[in-house]
Design an enzyme around this catalytic site. Structure first.
Site, PDB file in Angstrom:
ATOM      1  N   GLY A  28       0.868  -1.231   0.007  1.00 22.84           N
ATOM      2  CA  GLY A  28      -0.027  -0.249  -0.136  1.00 22.84           C
ATOM      3  C   GLY A  28       0.917   1.372   0.005  1.00 22.84           C
ATOM      4  O   GLY A  28       0.350   2.407   0.290  1.00 22.84           O
TER       5      GLY A  28
ATOM      6  N   GLY B  27       0.004   4.753  -1.495  1.00 27.26           N
ATOM      7  CA  GLY B  27      -1.271   5.466  -1.113  1.00 27.26           C
ATOM      8  C   GLY B  27      -0.686   6.943  -0.309  1.00 27.26           C
ATOM      9  O   GLY B  27       0.418   7.063  -0.516  1.00 27.26           O
TER      10      GLY B  27
ATOM     11  N   GLY C 172       1.366   5.674   2.929  1.00 24.15           N
ATOM     12  CA  GLY C 172       2.645   4.792   2.602  1.00 24.15           C
ATOM     13  C   GLY C 172       3.578   5.351   1.648  1.00 24.15           C
ATOM     14  O   GLY C 172       4.820   4.979   1.878  1.00 24.15           O
TER      15      GLY C 172
ATOM     16  N   LEU D 259      -2.664  -0.404  -6.791  1.00 29.92           N
ATOM     17  CA  LEU D 259      -3.081   0.753  -7.410  1.00 29.92           C
ATOM     18  C   LEU D 259      -4.564   0.791  -7.696  1.00 29.92           C
ATOM     19  O   LEU D 259      -5.172   1.114  -8.718  1.00 29.92           O
ATOM     20  CB  LEU D 259      -2.346   0.962  -8.872  1.00 29.92           C
ATOM     21  CG  LEU D 259      -0.849   1.079  -8.549  1.00 29.92           C
ATOM     22  CD1 LEU D 259      -0.236   1.314 -10.098  1.00 29.92           C
ATOM     23  CD2 LEU D 259      -0.595   2.103  -7.817  1.00 29.92           C
TER      24      LEU D 259
ATOM     25  N   THR E 269      -5.464   1.943  12.926  1.00 27.13           N
ATOM     26  CA  THR E 269      -6.372   3.182  13.118  1.00 27.13           C
ATOM     27  C   THR E 269      -7.037   3.322  14.662  1.00 27.13           C
ATOM     28  O   THR E 269      -7.337   2.468  15.247  1.00 27.13           O
ATOM     29  CB  THR E 269      -7.350   3.333  11.975  1.00 27.13           C
ATOM     30  OG1 THR E 269      -8.204   4.366  12.161  1.00 27.13           O
ATOM     31  CG2 THR E 269      -8.391   2.334  11.879  1.00 27.13           C
ATOM     32  N   ASP E 270      -7.148   4.718  14.973  1.00 28.75           N
ATOM     33  CA  ASP E 270      -7.807   4.819  16.178  1.00 28.75           C
ATOM     34  C   ASP E 270      -9.330   4.565  16.012  1.00 28.75           C
ATOM     35  O   ASP E 270     -10.103   4.360  17.099  1.00 28.75           O
ATOM     36  CB  ASP E 270      -7.680   6.239  16.635  1.00 28.75           C
ATOM     37  CG  ASP E 270      -8.230   7.411  15.787  1.00 28.75           C
ATOM     38  OD1 ASP E 270      -8.504   6.848  14.555  1.00 28.75           O
ATOM     39  OD2 ASP E 270      -7.980   8.319  15.835  1.00 28.75           O
ATOM     40  N   GLU E 271      -9.830   4.323  14.709  1.00 30.09           N
ATOM     41  CA  GLU E 271     -11.308   4.087  14.677  1.00 30.09           C
ATOM     42  C   GLU E 271     -11.568   2.786  15.200  1.00 30.09           C
ATOM     43  O   GLU E 271     -12.801   2.238  15.561  1.00 30.09           O
ATOM     44  CB  GLU E 271     -11.568   4.035  13.343  1.00 30.09           C
ATOM     45  CG  GLU E 271     -11.539   5.534  12.760  1.00 30.09           C
ATOM     46  CD  GLU E 271     -12.521   6.114  11.698  1.00 30.09           C
ATOM     47  OE1 GLU E 271     -13.164   5.229  11.274  1.00 30.09           O
ATOM     48  OE2 GLU E 271     -12.001   6.883  10.747  1.00 30.09           O
TER      49      GLU E 271
ATOM     50  N   TYR F 253     -15.559  -0.043   7.673  1.00 31.40           N
ATOM     51  CA  TYR F 253     -14.052   0.346   7.621  1.00 31.40           C
ATOM     52  C   TYR F 253     -13.531  -0.161   8.891  1.00 31.40           C
ATOM     53  O   TYR F 253     -12.538  -1.133   8.871  1.00 31.40           O
ATOM     54  CB  TYR F 253     -13.892   1.656   7.328  1.00 31.40           C
ATOM     55  CG  TYR F 253     -12.471   2.041   7.342  1.00 31.40           C
ATOM     56  CD1 TYR F 253     -11.378   1.461   6.733  1.00 31.40           C
ATOM     57  CD2 TYR F 253     -12.217   2.841   8.687  1.00 31.40           C
ATOM     58  CE1 TYR F 253     -10.148   2.023   7.123  1.00 31.40           C
ATOM     59  CE2 TYR F 253     -10.843   3.232   8.986  1.00 31.40           C
ATOM     60  CZ  TYR F 253      -9.824   2.863   8.068  1.00 31.40           C
ATOM     61  OH  TYR F 253      -8.529   3.251   8.408  1.00 31.40           O
TER      62      TYR F 253
ATOM     63  N   LYS G 247     -10.893  -3.269   9.932  1.00 34.54           N
ATOM     64  CA  LYS G 247      -9.355  -3.088  10.576  1.00 34.54           C
ATOM     65  C   LYS G 247      -9.385  -3.629  11.730  1.00 34.54           C
ATOM     66  O   LYS G 247      -8.239  -4.097  11.989  1.00 34.54           O
ATOM     67  CB  LYS G 247      -9.415  -1.512  10.480  1.00 34.54           C
ATOM     68  CG  LYS G 247      -9.202  -0.514   9.220  1.00 34.54           C
ATOM     69  CD  LYS G 247      -7.952  -1.049   8.365  1.00 34.54           C
ATOM     70  CE  LYS G 247      -6.914  -0.544   9.149  1.00 34.54           C
ATOM     71  NZ  LYS G 247      -5.367  -0.969   8.151  1.00 34.54           N
TER      72      LYS G 247
ATOM     73  N   ARG H 176     -11.711  15.467  15.847  1.00 37.38           N
ATOM     74  CA  ARG H 176     -10.589  14.497  15.110  1.00 37.38           C
ATOM     75  C   ARG H 176      -9.464  15.114  15.809  1.00 37.38           C
ATOM     76  O   ARG H 176      -9.250  16.056  16.123  1.00 37.38           O
ATOM     77  CB  ARG H 176     -10.640  14.355  13.830  1.00 37.38           C
ATOM     78  CG  ARG H 176     -12.046  14.057  13.043  1.00 37.38           C
ATOM     79  CD  ARG H 176     -12.198  12.592  13.280  1.00 37.38           C
ATOM     80  NE  ARG H 176     -13.270  11.714  12.722  1.00 37.38           N
ATOM     81  CZ  ARG H 176     -14.308  11.662  13.487  1.00 37.38           C
ATOM     82  NH1 ARG H 176     -14.669  12.186  14.408  1.00 37.38           N
ATOM     83  NH2 ARG H 176     -15.511  11.003  12.786  1.00 37.38           N
TER      84      ARG H 176
ATOM     85  N   ARG I 247     -23.247  11.497   8.303  1.00 39.93           N
ATOM     86  CA  ARG I 247     -22.923  10.026   7.643  1.00 39.93           C
ATOM     87  C   ARG I 247     -23.725   9.162   8.813  1.00 39.93           C
ATOM     88  O   ARG I 247     -23.624   9.394  10.061  1.00 39.93           O
ATOM     89  CB  ARG I 247     -21.248   9.961   8.004  1.00 39.93           C
ATOM     90  CG  ARG I 247     -20.595   8.618   7.759  1.00 39.93           C
ATOM     91  CD  ARG I 247     -19.115   8.631   8.319  1.00 39.93           C
ATOM     92  NE  ARG I 247     -18.279   9.240   7.163  1.00 39.93           N
ATOM     93  CZ  ARG I 247     -16.953   9.678   7.603  1.00 39.93           C
ATOM     94  NH1 ARG I 247     -16.516   9.604   8.602  1.00 39.93           N
ATOM     95  NH2 ARG I 247     -16.449  10.015   6.362  1.00 39.93           N
TER      96      ARG I 247
END
Ligand code: NAD
Ligand code: DAU
Length: 332
Positions: free
Chosen positions: A7, A10, A13, A34, A121-123, A145, A149, A209, A268
């Site tokens: 990755g 991105g 990365g 990609l 991720t913190d999520e 998501y 993760k 955030r 959202r």
């Protein structure tokens, strides 16, 4: 060190790859599928350097991963689908890349005895009203998501526990900086403000955030790669928190835009209210964030202003169709 960076085309990365090649003297092979978010342009300034190689493949492709890992000391896995809104609309790729992809990378690391760094991720902790998450906080993801993760993190932990694989997990807070795809809040707002387009704020705009400049996150991952204790998780959070509406207002001020372009749109589904990380453990490895939000945001706005070559092809391609689906109106 020789690294396989999955990755690496991105946003984070590519910043990590640039840092390791230019500041740490590592050799880096980037393996990347990609997708819409992965772009060779992100690596344009380093692709001719000694020690850099690029492999176009998915992390779920075991043969390709095995060949790319030849001679490497460690795998650092950034490969992911990363946009929460897309995970709500179409979760399929999130399950494949985070589940099957992470499994394949772990198997290759196990077969070759490689150190393995999972970028997370913190999520995965969900939303927190007050205080900050530590590495001991329970996982309570909210979206497809963050749930996929979190699943990947648990799989990584199982390979440490069951096979003794040398793993570390880095959980970052919201990153911003150069080369971030303009579906994410900050680059979207910067480009819209520069073009005089409307600035869509979800719900009441008071979601908070914990912002980290991308080079600081990349350094935190580097610290965990080099000095992290196998089996440990490292939270890597930014120095500042900010509600979304204030982020947008700051961008309007920095771009010389107009506040009247701010438009409140439908929220959202399942939107997390606040993220906040305690990063004491990674500080114990000698890491400190270097860039405060005010300075990093100014640098980021400057980078987008000066690098139209990078974003013009995005705004004129498939991104237009995505934008129309997401915001129900044409771009521009
Ligand atoms: P990004 O969307 O900019 O890049 C993801 C990269 O992964 C792209 O180059 C894409 O082509 C590649 N990719 C996707 N599926 C793949 C597959 N199956 N095989 C190989 N490559 C694949 O994402 P980013 O913002 O740079 O995030 C990188 C990592 O950091 C992710 O794991 C993400 O969960 C994590 N993270 C992101 C943030 C953030 O704020 N952006 C914060 C914390 C953690
Ligand atoms: O916290 C780390 C996570 O940060 C990463 O794991 C994710 O990969 C990354 O996408 C990011 O997730 P967020 O959902 O926090 O980022 P996003 O940029 O999509 O949104 C930031 C906040 O801004 C969020 O509260 C939603 C809001 N927002 C976003 C967009 C795109 C808006 O108000 N309007 C918008 O148009």
């Amino acid at each position: 060190m020789k690294l396989l960076v999955c990755g690496g085309a991105g946003f984070i990365g590519s910043n990590f790859t640039r840092q390791r090649l230019t500041e740490n003297g590592d050799a880096v092979t980037v393996l990347d599928k990609l997708t819409y978010a992965g772009r060779e342009e992100n690596l344009a300034d380093v692709r001719d350097r000694d020690g850099f190689a690029f492999v176009h493949a998915g992390v779920e492709d075991r043969e390709a991963v095995e060949a790319a890992a030849e001679g490497c000391d460690a795998i650092v896995n950034f490969a992911a689908e990363t946009h929460v809104d897309r995970s709500i609309a179409e979760p399929d790729a999130f399950v494949t890349t985070h589940g099957l992809g992470t499994y394949v990378l772990l198997e290759v690391a196990r077969a070759r005895g490689l150190r393995y760094v999972q970028v997370s991720t913190d999520e995965v902790y969900g939303s927190i009203e007050t205080g900050s998450f530590t590495e001991a906080s329970p996982l309570a993801p909210s979206s497809p998501y963050s749930a996929t993760k979190a699943g990947a993190d648990l799989l990584v932990a199982s390979y440490r526990h069951t096979y003794g694989l040398e793993t570390v997990i880095c959980r970052g807070s919201n990153n911003y900086g150069p080369y971030q795809y303009p579906e994410k809040l900050i680059p979207l707002m910067v480009l819209n403000a520069l073009h005089g387009d409307r600035l869509p704020v979800y719900g009441d705009g008071m979601q908070v955030r914990n912002w980290i400049y991308v080079e600081d996150f990349a350094r935190g991952i580097g610290a965990a790669l080099e000095h992290g204790e196998p089996g440990d998780v490292y939270n890597v959070g930014g120095p500042d928190e900010c509600p979304n509406l204030e982020v947008v207002e700051r961008i309007v001020a920095l771009t010389g835009g107009n506040d009247s372009l701010i438009e409140y749109v439908t929220d959202r589904p399942g939107h997390d209210r606040r993220y906040s990380l305690s990063s004491d453990r990674v500080r114990g490895l000698g890491w400190e964030p270097q860039v405060r939000f005010a300075e990093g945001l100014e640098r980021t706005v400057g980078w987008y202003r000066d690098n139209a070559w990078w974003w013009e092809p995005i705004r004129s391609g498939d991104y237009r169709a995505y934008y129309e689906r997401q915001y129900g109106r044409q771009l521009g």
